[in-house]
Design an enzyme around this catalytic site. Structure first.
Site, PDB file in Angstrom:
ATOM      1  N   MET A 162       0.857  -1.172   0.000  1.00 51.91           N
ATOM      2  CA  MET A 162       0.000   0.000   0.000  1.00 51.91           C
ATOM      3  C   MET A 162       0.903   1.235   0.000  1.00 51.91           C
ATOM      4  O   MET A 162       1.731   1.401   0.899  1.00 51.91           O
ATOM      5  CB  MET A 162      -0.895  -0.026   1.242  1.00 51.91           C
ATOM      6  CG  MET A 162      -1.780   1.175   1.421  1.00 51.91           C
ATOM      7  SD  MET A 162      -3.051   0.901   2.696  1.00 51.91           S
ATOM      8  CE  MET A 162      -2.104   0.349   4.093  1.00 51.91           C
ATOM      9  N   ARG A 297      -6.679  -1.699   9.286  1.00 52.47           N
ATOM     10  CA  ARG A 297      -6.899  -1.192  10.643  1.00 52.47           C
ATOM     11  C   ARG A 297      -7.361  -2.295  11.585  1.00 52.47           C
ATOM     12  O   ARG A 297      -6.934  -2.353  12.744  1.00 52.47           O
ATOM     13  CB  ARG A 297      -7.892  -0.029  10.598  1.00 52.47           C
ATOM     14  CG  ARG A 297      -7.259   1.231  10.036  1.00 52.47           C
ATOM     15  CD  ARG A 297      -8.229   2.357   9.783  1.00 52.47           C
ATOM     16  NE  ARG A 297      -7.485   3.551   9.354  1.00 52.47           N
ATOM     17  CZ  ARG A 297      -8.038   4.698   9.030  1.00 52.47           C
ATOM     18  NH1 ARG A 297      -9.368   4.836   9.049  1.00 52.47           N
ATOM     19  NH2 ARG A 297      -7.293   5.726   8.673  1.00 52.47           N
ATOM     20  N   TYR A 436       0.844   3.605  12.704  1.00 55.53           N
ATOM     21  CA  TYR A 436       0.557   3.364  11.287  1.00 55.53           C
ATOM     22  C   TYR A 436      -0.888   2.946  11.035  1.00 55.53           C
ATOM     23  O   TYR A 436      -1.632   2.644  11.940  1.00 55.53           O
ATOM     24  CB  TYR A 436       1.558   2.440  10.633  1.00 55.53           C
ATOM     25  CG  TYR A 436       1.749   1.023  11.081  1.00 55.53           C
ATOM     26  CD1 TYR A 436       0.831   0.341  11.857  1.00 55.53           C
ATOM     27  CD2 TYR A 436       2.900   0.323  10.679  1.00 55.53           C
ATOM     28  CE1 TYR A 436       1.030  -0.977  12.217  1.00 55.53           C
ATOM     29  CE2 TYR A 436       3.107  -0.996  11.042  1.00 55.53           C
ATOM     30  CZ  TYR A 436       2.172  -1.633  11.806  1.00 55.53           C
ATOM     31  OH  TYR A 436       2.397  -2.949  12.154  1.00 55.53           O
ATOM     32  N   GLU A 437      -1.254   3.009   9.750  1.00 55.50           N
ATOM     33  CA  GLU A 437      -2.630   2.793   9.276  1.00 55.50           C
ATOM     34  C   GLU A 437      -3.613   3.778   9.901  1.00 55.50           C
ATOM     35  O   GLU A 437      -4.753   3.454  10.191  1.00 55.50           O
ATOM     36  CB  GLU A 437      -3.095   1.351   9.526  1.00 55.50           C
ATOM     37  CG  GLU A 437      -2.189   0.292   8.978  1.00 55.50           C
ATOM     38  CD  GLU A 437      -1.820   0.495   7.517  1.00 55.50           C
ATOM     39  OE1 GLU A 437      -2.572   1.164   6.798  1.00 55.50           O
ATOM     40  OE2 GLU A 437      -0.759   0.000   7.101  1.00 55.50           O
ATOM     41  N   GLY A 438      -3.164   4.997  10.089  1.00 54.45           N
ATOM     42  CA  GLY A 438      -3.976   6.033  10.712  1.00 54.45           C
ATOM     43  C   GLY A 438      -3.666   6.078  12.196  1.00 54.45           C
ATOM     44  O   GLY A 438      -3.952   5.126  12.933  1.00 54.45           O
TER      45      GLY A 438
END
Length: 597
Positions: A162, A297, A436-438
């Site tokens: 990603m 997430r 990470y991932e928001g």
């Protein structure tokens, strides 16, 4: 350094009693998920995780990855472990049989993924991102792209990544500058992406990058972003690998933890341009990518559970072996796990880990039901439930991992601060999870904004009603009556906090952002207690039916410990929510730096 042993018994119990696996298997979509199938998969995955993957963990941390002549060199044993993973078909469990998947529930693949992450989180990031890429391509790609790429990605022959973040575009993706130039049946991609997990390696034959970029006429902001598939090696019309694409690793990041995961700075189109293909509609790239982001997430929340489990196991084995001092009630020196404070730490680690596991599995099951139900209203309810739980899973479970892995170091005492024991690695590896991932701040804003304010608390109320049903049942069982009362008080506090946010946010614009984190942690703490009580009730019923496995008693004791020793934290979070934003926003930029002037 202690070995890892997958907690298969707890995983299977949660699947049956929290994830509703028997109900899933009763639906046509997942009829193959029989008890025998579930048991066989978990047992074999437990063996592979313990015997094949776990031995690479400390080796990977010590050796790390390095860049030589433009190629990423990985630690000893990683490629062999990946080969066994791919040959075993482990990446195909939840995917469509049309492309080589096994068509099993996502919630069944979840404990399997947990095992990989516990065994070696740095290694496990590769299949984790690949499965998210498969999901994004399956839901958004053209038939041509799916026919060319999906089967080999699902089989594990190829992996996926990603590519969002850029040097000038972190959480604010509207600032993305990478470009995509139309060129016949494809596009030429140019730009730099940073923090790309497993952006390059030699474990698989090809790497499929999903890249956010802008078309020449794209408007500013997130509406101008499109998603492109950019393979490391170009693929011909027969699905065979061709020449190397214009994709290169510019450098590797040197990180606090997950040393064995190649976190790359990726350069696209430094020469002729990287050949890429549009995924989904032009200008809808962020929506397409969020298919992968939401998957990731949940997976990162699962990583929080997984690294907590690994840390707990290591601390438990150490505390059982470490002989020091006479504990109260004993005549001779013995293992330190007999001491009350060490027992407190171990029980906190265990209870938080098992609460997180139940919460993650529950959320993943709702996704399965949302796909399997033919009744559209029921499917929509499950989808909304999963969406509401996702930021709690990602945020709370990864914050819990910070506490659990820190306690793991503490249980070891001075030896925990010594790298050779391995406890410190779990602590270091876990620290990336809230980022990470928001970031967890973004998860909290998602929970309070998109998942609470936007629907005026409808889904939050539905979840609270589910809790009330559990509490009504528990209150009639003498052993759980006091715990049910404590949880009911916590539910009432959560309801009050939600009402406050709904009623005051319009007039107090800073309020949602200021209280979001504490609201998320309050809801996570509450959900964790609720999930453990659900499990305890199920365990008690099995005892009543004549089962005498000590695990069933342990499950009930764990829930009671959580309610006594962890649940009260919800009050502090609720009080901070109630305090609002005034004291936070009273500080100006100048106030924050005034001590240095």
């Amino acid at each position: 350094m202690a070995d890892y042993k997958a907690p298969v018994k707890d995983m299977q119990f949660i699947l049956e009693n929290i994830s509703r696996m028997p109900q899933l298997a009763a639906l046509t979509t997942f009829e193959d998920a029989t008890p025998d199938m579930v048991s066989a998969i978990l047992e074999e995955a437990g063996r592979v995780s313990a015997e094949v993957i776990a031995p690479t963990n400390s080796v990977g941390d010590q050796q790390g990855v390095r860049l030589e002549n433009g190629k990423v060199m990985i630690p000893d044993g990683f490629a062999e472990a990946y080969q066994q993973y791919a040959e075993g078909g482990w990446g195909s469990l939840q995917f469509d049989p049309e492309f080589g998947g096994q068509g099993l529930p996502y919630s069944l693949s979840t404990p399997v993924m947990e095992m990989w992450q516990s065994a070696n989180m740095a290694w496990g990031l590769c299949p984790l991102l690949s499965q998210g890429a498969v999901e994004a391509l399956y839901l958004n790609g053209s038939d041509a792209l799916k026919n060319t790429y999906l089967a080999k990605m699902i089989s594990g022959e190829w992996t996926g990544t990603m590519n969002l973040t850029e040097p000038g575009a972190g959480s604010d993706l509207s600032a993305i500058r990478s470009k995509a130039e139309p060129q016949g049946d494809h596009y030429l991609i140019r730009g730099t992406k940073i923090f790309i997990t497993w952006g390059d390696h030699e474990m698989a034959g090809n790497i499929v990058h999903l890249v956010l970029a802008r078309l020449p006429d794209a408007p500013a902001g997130v509406r101008g972003i499109s998603l492109f598939l950019v393979p490391k090696y170009r693929v011909d019309e027969n699905g065979e690998l061709g020449e190397l694409n214009d994709v290169a690793v510019a450098s590797l990041e040197h990180k606090l933890g997950i040393h064995a995961s190649a976190t790359c700075v990726m350069a696209f189109g430094e020469n002729a341009g990287a050949v890429g293909y549009l995924v989904g509609e032009a200008g809808k790239g962020l929506a397409c990518m969020f298919t992968m982001m939401n998957n990731a997430r949940l997976a990162v929340g699962l990583q929080g559970v997984a690294i907590s489990e690994r840390s707990y196991q290591q601390a438990l084995w150490f505390a059982g072996d470490r002989i020091q001092s006479k504990a109260v009630g004993y005549e001779a020196e013995g293992p330190i796990l007999r001491h009350a404070d060490v027992r407190r730490m171990l029980m906190t680690m265990k209870a938080l880990t098992e609460a997180g596991r139940a919460l993650v599995y529950d959320a993943c099951a709702s996704l399965d039901f949302s796909h399997a139900y033919e009744d559209k209203a029921l499917a929509a309810k499950e989808k909304a439930r999963a969406a509401y739980l996702t930021p709690i899973v990602k945020g709370w479970c990864t914050e819990v991992a910070q506490e659990v892995t820190s306690l793991g170091v503490q249980v070891h005492g001075g030896m925990g601060y010594i790298e050779e024991t391995g406890a410190a690695q779990h602590f270091r590896d876990a620290r990336i999870l809230p980022i990470y991932e928001g970031t967890n701040g973004i998860q909290a804003l998602d929970l309070i904004g998109r998942k609470t304010l936007s629907d005026k608390g409808v889904v939050a109320h539905i979840l609270i009603e589910e809790m009330n049903i559990t509490l009504a049942e528990a209150s009639s069982v003498s052993r759980f009556a006091a715990a049910a009362a404590a949880l009911q008080a916590a539910v009432d506090v959560a309801q009050k906090a939600t009402t406050q946010i709904l009623s005051e946010s319009a007039d107090k614009p800073y309020l949602p952002g200021a209280v979001a984190y504490n609201y998320m942690m309050m809801m996570g703490t509450l959900c964790g207690g609720w999930e453990l009580l659900r499990a305890a009730l199920a365990a008690a019923k099995k005892q009543e039916q004549g089962e005498n496995d000590p695990y069933l008693e342990t499950k009930q004791l764990t829930a009671l410990f959580y309610v006594d020793q962890i649940l009260p934290r919800h009050l502090s979070y609720a009080q901070m929510v109630s305090a609002g934003s005034d004291s936070i926003m009273a500080f100006t930029d100048e106030h924050l730096a005034s001590s240095f002037n």
